[in-house]
Design a protein around this motif. Structure first.
Motif, mmCIF file in Angstrom:
data_model
loop_
_atom_site.group_PDB
_atom_site.id
_atom_site.type_symbol
_atom_site.label_atom_id
_atom_site.label_comp_id
_atom_site.label_asym_id
_atom_site.label_seq_id
_atom_site.Cartn_x
_atom_site.Cartn_y
_atom_site.Cartn_z
ATOM 1 N N LYS A 26 -7.216 3.255 -2.214
ATOM 2 C CA LYS A 26 -6.581 4.570 -2.119
ATOM 3 C C LYS A 26 -7.341 5.493 -1.159
ATOM 4 O O LYS A 26 -7.166 6.702 -1.191
ATOM 5 C CB LYS A 26 -6.489 5.204 -3.502
ATOM 6 C CG LYS A 26 -5.658 4.378 -4.446
ATOM 7 C CD LYS A 26 -4.914 5.240 -5.398
ATOM 8 C CE LYS A 26 -4.103 4.353 -6.310
ATOM 9 N NZ LYS A 26 -2.714 4.456 -6.107
ATOM 10 N N ARG A 27 -8.176 4.937 -0.296
ATOM 11 C CA ARG A 27 -8.902 5.754 0.675
ATOM 12 C C ARG A 27 -7.963 6.233 1.782
ATOM 13 O O ARG A 27 -6.840 5.741 1.919
ATOM 14 C CB ARG A 27 -10.046 4.960 1.288
ATOM 15 C CG ARG A 27 -11.081 4.542 0.260
ATOM 16 C CD ARG A 27 -12.233 3.832 0.900
ATOM 17 N NE ARG A 27 -11.732 2.662 1.641
ATOM 18 C CZ ARG A 27 -12.496 1.852 2.344
ATOM 19 N NH1 ARG A 27 -13.780 2.057 2.414
ATOM 20 N NH2 ARG A 27 -11.977 0.822 2.981
ATOM 21 N N LYS A 28 -8.441 7.168 2.596
ATOM 22 C CA LYS A 28 -7.644 7.703 3.693
ATOM 23 C C LYS A 28 -7.353 6.612 4.728
ATOM 24 O O LYS A 28 -6.238 6.511 5.229
ATOM 25 C CB LYS A 28 -8.367 8.878 4.344
ATOM 26 C CG LYS A 28 -7.537 9.590 5.366
ATOM 27 C CD LYS A 28 -8.226 10.843 5.861
ATOM 28 C CE LYS A 28 -7.350 11.571 6.852
ATOM 29 N NZ LYS A 28 -7.973 12.809 7.324
ATOM 30 N N PHE A 29 -8.346 5.804 5.059
ATOM 31 C CA PHE A 29 -8.177 4.680 5.974
ATOM 32 C C PHE A 29 -8.383 3.397 5.171
ATOM 33 O O PHE A 29 -9.481 3.151 4.676
ATOM 34 C CB PHE A 29 -9.189 4.746 7.131
ATOM 35 C CG PHE A 29 -8.953 5.925 8.033
ATOM 36 C CD1 PHE A 29 -7.936 5.889 8.972
ATOM 37 C CD2 PHE A 29 -9.740 7.054 7.944
ATOM 38 C CE1 PHE A 29 -7.714 6.961 9.806
ATOM 39 C CE2 PHE A 29 -9.531 8.134 8.766
ATOM 40 C CZ PHE A 29 -8.510 8.092 9.702
ATOM 41 N N ALA A 30 -7.325 2.626 5.035
ATOM 42 C CA ALA A 30 -7.404 1.413 4.214
ATOM 43 C C ALA A 30 -6.543 0.317 4.829
ATOM 44 O O ALA A 30 -5.531 0.594 5.470
ATOM 45 C CB ALA A 30 -6.919 1.717 2.800
ATOM 46 N N PRO A 31 -6.916 -0.941 4.636
ATOM 47 C CA PRO A 31 -6.065 -2.029 5.098
ATOM 48 C C PRO A 31 -4.782 -2.092 4.270
ATOM 49 O O PRO A 31 -4.755 -1.681 3.108
ATOM 50 C CB PRO A 31 -6.921 -3.278 4.873
ATOM 51 C CG PRO A 31 -7.953 -2.888 3.896
ATOM 52 C CD PRO A 31 -8.144 -1.419 4.023
ATOM 53 N N PHE A 32 -3.722 -2.582 4.883
ATOM 54 C CA PHE A 32 -2.449 -2.645 4.168
ATOM 55 C C PHE A 32 -1.707 -3.922 4.530
ATOM 56 O O PHE A 32 -2.018 -4.602 5.495
ATOM 57 C CB PHE A 32 -1.583 -1.422 4.481
ATOM 58 C CG PHE A 32 -1.130 -1.349 5.911
ATOM 59 C CD1 PHE A 32 0.084 -1.916 6.307
ATOM 60 C CD2 PHE A 32 -1.902 -0.721 6.864
ATOM 61 C CE1 PHE A 32 0.500 -1.851 7.621
ATOM 62 C CE2 PHE A 32 -1.499 -0.651 8.184
ATOM 63 C CZ PHE A 32 -0.297 -1.221 8.563
ATOM 64 N N VAL A 33 -0.711 -4.233 3.722
ATOM 65 C CA VAL A 33 0.178 -5.368 3.947
ATOM 66 C C VAL A 33 1.579 -4.810 4.115
ATOM 67 O O VAL A 33 2.006 -3.943 3.343
ATOM 68 C CB VAL A 33 0.143 -6.350 2.755
ATOM 69 C CG1 VAL A 33 1.171 -7.442 2.931
ATOM 70 C CG2 VAL A 33 -1.238 -6.927 2.582
ATOM 71 N N ASP A 34 2.297 -5.280 5.130
ATOM 72 C CA ASP A 34 3.654 -4.814 5.385
ATOM 73 C C ASP A 34 4.561 -6.039 5.499
ATOM 74 O O ASP A 34 4.313 -6.913 6.317
ATOM 75 C CB ASP A 34 3.697 -3.995 6.672
ATOM 76 C CG ASP A 34 5.020 -3.313 6.895
ATOM 77 O OD1 ASP A 34 5.761 -3.114 5.917
ATOM 78 O OD2 ASP A 34 5.321 -2.973 8.053
ATOM 79 N N LEU A 35 5.602 -6.111 4.681
ATOM 80 C CA LEU A 35 6.519 -7.236 4.660
ATOM 81 C C LEU A 35 7.921 -6.730 4.953
ATOM 82 O O LEU A 35 8.412 -5.818 4.283
ATOM 83 C CB LEU A 35 6.482 -7.928 3.293
ATOM 84 C CG LEU A 35 7.459 -9.075 3.083
ATOM 85 C CD1 LEU A 35 7.115 -10.240 4.007
ATOM 86 C CD2 LEU A 35 7.434 -9.523 1.639
ATOM 87 N N LYS A 36 8.556 -7.307 5.966
ATOM 88 C CA LYS A 36 9.914 -6.913 6.337
ATOM 89 C C LYS A 36 10.823 -8.124 6.260
ATOM 90 O O LYS A 36 10.502 -9.179 6.804
ATOM 91 C CB LYS A 36 9.942 -6.324 7.738
ATOM 92 C CG LYS A 36 9.128 -5.064 7.853
ATOM 93 C CD LYS A 36 9.156 -4.499 9.241
ATOM 94 C CE LYS A 36 8.265 -3.266 9.270
ATOM 95 N NZ LYS A 36 8.329 -2.572 10.513
ATOM 96 N N LEU A 37 11.948 -7.984 5.569
ATOM 97 C CA LEU A 37 12.924 -9.055 5.422
ATOM 98 C C LEU A 37 14.278 -8.555 5.907
ATOM 99 O O LEU A 37 14.608 -7.380 5.739
ATOM 100 C CB LEU A 37 13.036 -9.476 3.957
ATOM 101 C CG LEU A 37 11.758 -9.958 3.287
ATOM 102 C CD1 LEU A 37 11.982 -10.134 1.795
ATOM 103 C CD2 LEU A 37 11.310 -11.258 3.911
ATOM 104 N N GLY A 38 15.063 -9.442 6.484
ATOM 105 C CA GLY A 38 16.390 -9.057 6.942
ATOM 106 C C GLY A 38 17.350 -10.227 6.923
ATOM 107 O O GLY A 38 16.950 -11.384 7.072
ATOM 108 N N TYR A 39 18.609 -9.924 6.728
ATOM 109 C CA TYR A 39 19.662 -10.928 6.681
ATOM 110 C C TYR A 39 20.974 -10.206 6.947
ATOM 111 O O TYR A 39 21.050 -8.979 6.824
ATOM 112 C CB TYR A 39 19.685 -11.604 5.306
ATOM 113 C CG TYR A 39 20.549 -12.837 5.248
ATOM 114 C CD1 TYR A 39 20.151 -14.016 5.841
ATOM 115 C CD2 TYR A 39 21.767 -12.811 4.594
ATOM 116 C CE1 TYR A 39 20.942 -15.147 5.793
ATOM 117 C CE2 TYR A 39 22.571 -13.941 4.539
ATOM 118 C CZ TYR A 39 22.158 -15.100 5.140
ATOM 119 O OH TYR A 39 22.935 -16.213 5.088
#
Length: 57
Positions: A26-39
């Motif tokens: 929950k820090r200001k600068f943190a690693p993240f995961v982003d998952l995008k799906l489409g159909y």
């Protein structure tokens, strides 16, 4: 030269999208995961014979 990347018999296509994002801290600068799906869904019905031909290829 006319090369089509996507040919559809239907005039109606409904796009479906989902976007998920999560952070590890929950820090200001943190690693993240982003998952995008489409159909997309069309109104054209596909026969079982056509489906089996595509699966066997």
């Amino acid at each position: 030269m006319d090369i089509s990347l996507d040919e559809r018999d239907s005039k109606v296509s409904i796009p479906l999208f989902a976007d998920f994002r999560g952070t590890f801290t929950k820090r200001k600068f943190a690693p993240f995961v982003d998952l995008k799906l489409g159909y997309f869904v069309t109104t054209t019905m596909v026969s079982m014979e056509t489906y089996q031909q595509v699966v066997e290829c």
